[in-house]
Design a protein around this motif. Sequence first.
Motif, mmCIF file in Angstrom:
data_model
loop_
_atom_site.group_PDB
_atom_site.id
_atom_site.type_symbol
_atom_site.label_atom_id
_atom_site.label_comp_id
_atom_site.label_asym_id
_atom_site.label_seq_id
_atom_site.Cartn_x
_atom_site.Cartn_y
_atom_site.Cartn_z
ATOM 1 N N ASP A 234 -0.915 4.537 -10.005
ATOM 2 C CA ASP A 234 -0.071 5.704 -9.701
ATOM 3 C C ASP A 234 -0.801 7.021 -9.956
ATOM 4 N N GLU A 235 -2.129 6.955 -10.154
ATOM 5 C CA GLU A 235 -2.902 8.170 -10.467
ATOM 6 C C GLU A 235 -4.205 8.204 -9.670
ATOM 7 N N LEU A 236 -4.144 7.792 -8.415
ATOM 8 C CA LEU A 236 -5.362 7.646 -7.624
ATOM 9 C C LEU A 236 -5.768 8.903 -6.861
ATOM 10 N N GLU A 237 -4.879 9.884 -6.764
ATOM 11 C CA GLU A 237 -5.102 11.003 -5.841
ATOM 12 C C GLU A 237 -6.398 11.767 -6.114
ATOM 13 N N GLU A 238 -6.612 12.144 -7.374
ATOM 14 C CA GLU A 238 -7.775 12.981 -7.681
ATOM 15 C C GLU A 238 -9.081 12.286 -7.345
ATOM 16 N N MET A 239 -9.198 11.013 -7.681
ATOM 17 C CA MET A 239 -10.458 10.305 -7.427
ATOM 18 C C MET A 239 -10.669 10.045 -5.940
ATOM 19 N N ILE A 240 -9.594 9.768 -5.226
ATOM 20 C CA ILE A 240 -9.714 9.576 -3.777
ATOM 21 C C ILE A 240 -10.099 10.892 -3.108
ATOM 22 N N ASP A 241 -9.476 11.985 -3.506
ATOM 23 C CA ASP A 241 -9.818 13.280 -2.925
ATOM 24 C C ASP A 241 -11.246 13.695 -3.264
ATOM 25 N N ALA A 242 -11.725 13.281 -4.436
ATOM 26 C CA ALA A 242 -13.092 13.607 -4.842
ATOM 27 C C ALA A 242 -14.120 12.752 -4.100
ATOM 28 N N TYR A 266 -2.936 -2.584 -4.962
ATOM 29 C CA TYR A 266 -3.923 -1.503 -4.853
ATOM 30 C C TYR A 266 -4.300 -1.239 -3.393
ATOM 31 N N ARG A 267 -4.346 -2.295 -2.567
ATOM 32 C CA ARG A 267 -4.612 -2.094 -1.143
ATOM 33 C C ARG A 267 -3.540 -1.194 -0.534
ATOM 34 N N GLN A 268 -2.285 -1.487 -0.864
ATOM 35 C CA GLN A 268 -1.171 -0.675 -0.362
ATOM 36 C C GLN A 268 -1.268 0.758 -0.875
ATOM 37 N N ALA A 269 -1.548 0.906 -2.168
ATOM 38 C CA ALA A 269 -1.603 2.235 -2.777
ATOM 39 C C ALA A 269 -2.723 3.074 -2.178
ATOM 40 N N ILE A 270 -3.914 2.490 -2.030
ATOM 41 C CA ILE A 270 -5.056 3.239 -1.504
ATOM 42 C C ILE A 270 -4.827 3.624 -0.045
ATOM 43 N N ASP A 271 -4.337 2.678 0.755
ATOM 44 C CA ASP A 271 -4.090 2.979 2.170
ATOM 45 C C ASP A 271 -3.092 4.118 2.313
ATOM 46 N N LEU A 272 -2.014 4.073 1.542
ATOM 47 C CA LEU A 272 -1.020 5.132 1.616
ATOM 48 C C LEU A 272 -1.562 6.456 1.092
ATOM 49 N N CYS A 273 -2.321 6.407 0.009
ATOM 50 C CA CYS A 273 -2.850 7.635 -0.578
ATOM 51 C C CYS A 273 -3.768 8.357 0.399
ATOM 52 N N VAL A 274 -4.487 7.597 1.218
ATOM 53 C CA VAL A 274 -5.393 8.196 2.201
ATOM 54 C C VAL A 274 -4.651 8.602 3.465
ATOM 55 N N GLU A 275 -3.738 7.743 3.933
ATOM 56 C CA GLU A 275 -3.142 7.927 5.254
ATOM 57 C C GLU A 275 -1.793 8.618 5.235
ATOM 58 N N ASN A 276 -1.058 8.489 4.133
ATOM 59 C CA ASN A 276 0.304 9.049 4.080
ATOM 60 C C ASN A 276 0.608 9.430 2.636
ATOM 61 N N ARG A 277 0.071 10.574 2.215
ATOM 62 C CA ARG A 277 0.156 10.973 0.807
ATOM 63 C C ARG A 277 1.610 11.106 0.331
ATOM 64 N N GLU A 278 2.483 11.606 1.164
ATOM 65 C CA GLU A 278 3.889 11.752 0.757
ATOM 66 C C GLU A 278 4.512 10.392 0.451
ATOM 67 N N LYS A 279 4.220 9.423 1.300
ATOM 68 C CA LYS A 279 4.758 8.076 1.082
ATOM 69 C C LYS A 279 4.198 7.492 -0.206
ATOM 70 N N TYR A 280 2.898 7.718 -0.461
ATOM 71 C CA TYR A 280 2.293 7.235 -1.706
ATOM 72 C C TYR A 280 3.010 7.819 -2.912
ATOM 73 N N GLU A 281 3.295 9.108 -2.876
ATOM 74 C CA GLU A 281 3.981 9.764 -3.989
ATOM 75 C C GLU A 281 5.369 9.144 -4.210
ATOM 76 N N GLU A 282 5.968 8.688 -3.120
ATOM 77 C CA GLU A 282 7.309 8.101 -3.220
ATOM 78 C C GLU A 282 7.281 6.703 -3.849
ATOM 79 N N VAL A 283 6.242 5.923 -3.543
ATOM 80 C CA VAL A 283 6.251 4.511 -3.929
ATOM 81 C C VAL A 283 5.371 4.186 -5.139
ATOM 82 N N LYS A 284 4.566 5.137 -5.599
ATOM 83 C CA LYS A 284 3.570 4.786 -6.617
ATOM 84 C C LYS A 284 4.200 4.329 -7.930
#
Length: 312
Positions: A234-242, A266-284
């Motif tokens: 649930d804390e992947l955003e910063e590292m993915i953006d970096a 993690y596959r679901q989380a990473i895919d959403l974090c890259v492709e649909n950030r709002e959805k990731y924030e909802e489901v993380k």
Amino acid sequence: MKHVKKPEILLTPTCVGDIEKLALAGADAFLIGEARYGLRLAGEFKREDVVEAINVAHRLHKKVYVAMNAIFHNDKVDELKNYILFLQDAGVDAIVYGDPAVLMTAREVAPTMTLHWSTETTGTNWYVCNYWGRKGSKRAVLARELNMDAIVEIKENAEVEIEVQVHGMTCMFQSKRPLLGHYFLYQEKAMEIENRKDTKNMFLLDKERGNKYPIFEDENGTHIMSPNDVCIIDELEEMIDAGVDSFKIDGILKSTDYLVDVTKKYRQAIDLCVENREKYEEVKEALLEELEAIQPKNRMLDTGFFFKETVY
């Protein structure tokens, strides 16, 4: 939002049979090896297993890295050349090393081999990552004790790929000596230390904190592991953006079913974090709760050193 790439999901499987299951669950790469040359692996892969693992993974368009990150003494140095040549012939995608003996031997006998530098302790700044990069390494594996800000800063300044562990237990202590074996010998009790067998796991018990520290011995000595598992699904955003290149899920002392479930999340989380950030924030948060539900009762999830909350 700027384009961000998906980090690799790297797994340490327990056996060859795990490879296809984990690949179908979303893993991109696998770290395998044998205790003679690699540290703290989830399973023992002899030479024939390495060949089979590479064949299965490559058929599924996945990568295989082999660990040669043990601490080597003179008695094993002469073996390195033969093992590296074997790995080259087998078609391994990279060798993970910490000892310069592996680097120098690879340069001599397999100069085109891809190398990942990993000591698990001293990858704490971008200069050291770039130092080994300029020596020929494509990737640096960061120490587990870094916080999020340090990881992002290293990635921003690194000339090499960066790998970070995002899930699983971490090593707190290693001795080259078989401390448990010596202890039982001292007590005149013959006892075989069998790690990686679920019914015979051994722990150090901290009654005051109620913590159990998994402990096992192998050819590389004694390893004492963390009482909790790291989890930052649930804390992947910063590292993915970096642009962190690889997220490692460690399979030490875990079952295949557990690893498959974790990989899917993690596959679901990473895919959403890259492709649909709002959805990731909802489901993380829900993803974290789902992982908490499958955790062994004696192993809580925490955020490790990412936010400096963990004290061992």
